[in-house]
Write a protein that holds these residues in place. Structure first.
Motif, PDB file in Angstrom:
ATOM      1  N   ASP A 174      -5.091  -6.103 -14.278  1.00  0.00           N
ATOM      2  CA  ASP A 174      -4.335  -6.462 -13.084  1.00  0.00           C
ATOM      3  C   ASP A 174      -2.841  -6.184 -13.205  1.00  0.00           C
ATOM      4  O   ASP A 174      -2.093  -6.396 -12.246  1.00  0.00           O
ATOM      5  CB  ASP A 174      -4.581  -7.920 -12.708  1.00  0.00           C
ATOM      6  CG  ASP A 174      -4.064  -8.907 -13.748  1.00  0.00           C
ATOM      7  OD1 ASP A 174      -3.477  -8.465 -14.757  1.00  0.00           O
ATOM      8  OD2 ASP A 174      -4.252 -10.122 -13.556  1.00  0.00           O
ATOM      9  N   ALA A 177      -1.996  -3.372 -10.894  1.00  0.00           N
ATOM     10  CA  ALA A 177      -2.325  -3.821  -9.538  1.00  0.00           C
ATOM     11  C   ALA A 177      -1.194  -4.677  -8.981  1.00  0.00           C
ATOM     12  O   ALA A 177      -0.770  -4.516  -7.826  1.00  0.00           O
ATOM     13  CB  ALA A 177      -3.638  -4.595  -9.561  1.00  0.00           C
ATOM     14  N   ARG A 178      -0.702  -5.601  -9.802  1.00  0.00           N
ATOM     15  CA  ARG A 178       0.400  -6.465  -9.369  1.00  0.00           C
ATOM     16  C   ARG A 178       1.681  -5.662  -9.118  1.00  0.00           C
ATOM     17  O   ARG A 178       2.384  -5.883  -8.121  1.00  0.00           O
ATOM     18  CB  ARG A 178       0.665  -7.539 -10.421  1.00  0.00           C
ATOM     19  CG  ARG A 178      -0.436  -8.583 -10.554  1.00  0.00           C
ATOM     20  CD  ARG A 178      -0.139  -9.563 -11.677  1.00  0.00           C
ATOM     21  NE  ARG A 178      -1.183 -10.539 -11.839  1.00  0.00           N
ATOM     22  CZ  ARG A 178      -1.281 -11.668 -11.139  1.00  0.00           C
ATOM     23  NH1 ARG A 178      -0.343 -11.958 -10.242  1.00  0.00           N
ATOM     24  NH2 ARG A 178      -2.270 -12.510 -11.341  1.00  0.00           N
ATOM     25  N   ALA A 181       1.414  -3.501  -5.991  1.00  0.00           N
ATOM     26  CA  ALA A 181       1.526  -4.348  -4.802  1.00  0.00           C
ATOM     27  C   ALA A 181       2.976  -4.749  -4.555  1.00  0.00           C
ATOM     28  O   ALA A 181       3.464  -4.728  -3.423  1.00  0.00           O
ATOM     29  CB  ALA A 181       0.647  -5.581  -4.962  1.00  0.00           C
ATOM     30  N   PHE A 187      -2.601   2.330  -5.422  1.00  0.00           N
ATOM     31  CA  PHE A 187      -3.150   1.867  -6.687  1.00  0.00           C
ATOM     32  C   PHE A 187      -4.524   2.483  -6.916  1.00  0.00           C
ATOM     33  O   PHE A 187      -5.338   2.591  -5.999  1.00  0.00           O
ATOM     34  CB  PHE A 187      -3.271   0.336  -6.666  1.00  0.00           C
ATOM     35  CG  PHE A 187      -3.988  -0.252  -7.846  1.00  0.00           C
ATOM     36  CD1 PHE A 187      -3.480  -0.118  -9.127  1.00  0.00           C
ATOM     37  CD2 PHE A 187      -5.180  -0.953  -7.670  1.00  0.00           C
ATOM     38  CE1 PHE A 187      -4.147  -0.668 -10.224  1.00  0.00           C
ATOM     39  CE2 PHE A 187      -5.843  -1.511  -8.750  1.00  0.00           C
ATOM     40  CZ  PHE A 187      -5.330  -1.365 -10.029  1.00  0.00           C
ATOM     41  N   TYR A 204      -4.545  -6.651  -5.655  1.00  0.00           N
ATOM     42  CA  TYR A 204      -3.603  -5.669  -5.115  1.00  0.00           C
ATOM     43  C   TYR A 204      -3.458  -5.830  -3.603  1.00  0.00           C
ATOM     44  O   TYR A 204      -2.338  -5.881  -3.069  1.00  0.00           O
ATOM     45  CB  TYR A 204      -4.082  -4.263  -5.469  1.00  0.00           C
ATOM     46  CG  TYR A 204      -3.401  -3.152  -4.710  1.00  0.00           C
ATOM     47  CD1 TYR A 204      -2.083  -2.795  -4.967  1.00  0.00           C
ATOM     48  CD2 TYR A 204      -4.097  -2.443  -3.720  1.00  0.00           C
ATOM     49  CE1 TYR A 204      -1.468  -1.771  -4.259  1.00  0.00           C
ATOM     50  CE2 TYR A 204      -3.488  -1.414  -3.020  1.00  0.00           C
ATOM     51  CZ  TYR A 204      -2.173  -1.082  -3.283  1.00  0.00           C
ATOM     52  OH  TYR A 204      -1.572  -0.067  -2.581  1.00  0.00           O
ATOM     53  N   PHE A 208       0.033  -7.198  -1.760  1.00  0.00           N
ATOM     54  CA  PHE A 208       0.749  -5.992  -1.322  1.00  0.00           C
ATOM     55  C   PHE A 208       1.908  -6.310  -0.376  1.00  0.00           C
ATOM     56  O   PHE A 208       1.783  -7.103   0.559  1.00  0.00           O
ATOM     57  CB  PHE A 208      -0.220  -5.037  -0.622  1.00  0.00           C
ATOM     58  CG  PHE A 208       0.423  -3.745  -0.198  1.00  0.00           C
ATOM     59  CD1 PHE A 208       0.547  -2.701  -1.094  1.00  0.00           C
ATOM     60  CD2 PHE A 208       0.932  -3.592   1.084  1.00  0.00           C
ATOM     61  CE1 PHE A 208       1.164  -1.510  -0.715  1.00  0.00           C
ATOM     62  CE2 PHE A 208       1.535  -2.402   1.472  1.00  0.00           C
ATOM     63  CZ  PHE A 208       1.658  -1.365   0.568  1.00  0.00           C
ATOM     64  N   PRO A 217      -1.783  -1.440   2.104  1.00  0.00           N
ATOM     65  CA  PRO A 217      -2.332  -1.086   0.791  1.00  0.00           C
ATOM     66  C   PRO A 217      -3.310   0.073   0.857  1.00  0.00           C
ATOM     67  O   PRO A 217      -4.013   0.255   1.859  1.00  0.00           O
ATOM     68  CB  PRO A 217      -3.035  -2.380   0.349  1.00  0.00           C
ATOM     69  CG  PRO A 217      -3.258  -3.164   1.595  1.00  0.00           C
ATOM     70  CD  PRO A 217      -2.139  -2.811   2.517  1.00  0.00           C
ATOM     71  N   ALA A 219      -6.063   1.679  -1.931  1.00  0.00           N
ATOM     72  CA  ALA A 219      -6.649   1.511  -3.264  1.00  0.00           C
ATOM     73  C   ALA A 219      -7.796   2.489  -3.470  1.00  0.00           C
ATOM     74  O   ALA A 219      -8.673   2.618  -2.619  1.00  0.00           O
ATOM     75  CB  ALA A 219      -7.142   0.084  -3.448  1.00  0.00           C
TER      76      ALA A 219
END
Length: 338
Positions: A174, A177-178, A181, A187, A204, A208, A217, A219
């Motif tokens: 993560d 991902a963090r 965001a 991502f 994420y 976001f 977002p 992904a």
């Protein structure tokens, strides 16, 4: 609406070296596959940075991106990824600024923070054991080199400054991902070797923050796919990727091996479980099985895009696998339009 009809498909390539062949053979196969999937309508073709790994020839990633871009016309070509702590941000900015200048509007820069190799190789790369912790600062520096030139700026990326090159953050946890965001960047989760991607992708989306780069977002999920005319043939051919991960677990990475009928004779129970865990997201089967599992993956992860990596001993089987997936997508689009 069918997920297969609405979600783009892309390709991740590590330029695998097949047992008995050479890196030059791997590069020829990479170009051939890129041209093949371009004709089939895939969106992106990414190459991944690895070092000192027997069986992977994509170490000079930016060079191979240029090779693929030079032989294609519509594919977005990029890195999945460049390991940012392995390089000075200025070097990456110059390399990808050059690529974007040569192939405008077609270059992606996907960034990871792992070393892409072992401890000894990290030392050879002049990378410290805590380099990954510097990733946010390195990313900020890199993005600064792509920004429009500032008056009195002492160091510039030439070419690179002022170019609009999409930056993606890649991850198998993560952390990225963090960060993606927080910065409003796209991502991509490495489900092809770390299958527990749903939580990171949901995190994420939840965290976001819209940015000048991205309003909402976006992904992507990476997944191994072994498609063949029948489930039985696909299971047999998938033993090549199982042997690959078995060699990784044993610390003796091999070039891609031919498939075997007796895979259970090649590992013990603990190794079998470890390989199964690493390939937990792998999709293996004939067309109907692959269709069902891809739809389930997209529904589970809410992926905006799927990036497929496929390990085959025979290049022709690799080409066929991507064609089967493309045909499933075309059938879904046609059914939706009917």
């Amino acid at each position: 609406m069918s997920a297969l009809a609405s979600v783009p498909f892309s390709v991740l390539d590590l330029a695998p070296i097949v047992a008995g062949k050479t890196a030059a053979d791997a590069f020829r196969s990479t170009v051939d596959l890129a041209c093949h999937v371009e004709r089939l309508g895939y969106r992106r073709y990414w190459l991944a940075e690895h070092h000192n790994i027997n069986g992977i020839a994509s170490s000079a990633t930016a060079v191979l991106i240029g090779l693929v871009a030079s032989h294609t016309q519509t594919l977005r070509v990029g890195s999945g990824g460049i390991m940012l702590p392995n390089h000075a941000p200025l070097i990456i900015a110059e390399q990808f600024g050059t690529l974007e200048t040569l192939y405008p509007g077609r270059i992606d820069l996907g960034l990871g923070r792992a070393p892409g190799s072992d401890g000894a190789t990290q030392h050879a790369l002049r990378r410290g054991p805590r380099s990954g912790l510097e990733f946010p600062q390195l990313l900020d520096e890199l993005r600064g080199f792509f920004a429009p030139e500032r008056p009195g700026q002492p160091v510039r990326a030439i070419p690179g400054a002022g170019l609009d090159i999409p930056i993606w953050l890649l991850g198998s946890s993560d952390f990225s991902a963090r960060l993606a965001a927080e910065l409003g960047l796209p991502f991509s989760f490495a489900g092809h070797f770390s299958p527990e991607g749903m939580a990171a992708m949901r995190l994420y989306r939840h965290l976001f923050k819209p940015s000048a780069t991205l309003a909402k977002p976006y992904a992507m999920i990476g997944v191994p796919v072994i498609a063949a005319p029948t489930d039985e043939e696909a299971q047999f051919l998938s033993s090549t990727q199982q042997l690959k991960f078995l060699s990784l677990i044993r610390g003796n990475r091999l070039q891609l091996q031919p498939p075997v009928q007796d895979i259970d004779n090649h590992w013990n129970e603990m190794e079998r479980a470890a390989v199964a865990q690493r390939l937990g997201a792998s999709i293996v089967g004939g067309p109907e099985t692959v269709k069902r599992k891809l739809e389930a993956l997209i529904a589970q992860t809410e992926a905006d895009e799927v990036m497929i990596v496929s390990d085959f001993y025979e290049h022709a089987h690799r080409l066929r696998s991507y064609e089967i997936v493309a045909n499933l997508k075309q059938d879904a689009v046609a059914a939706q339009a009917a």
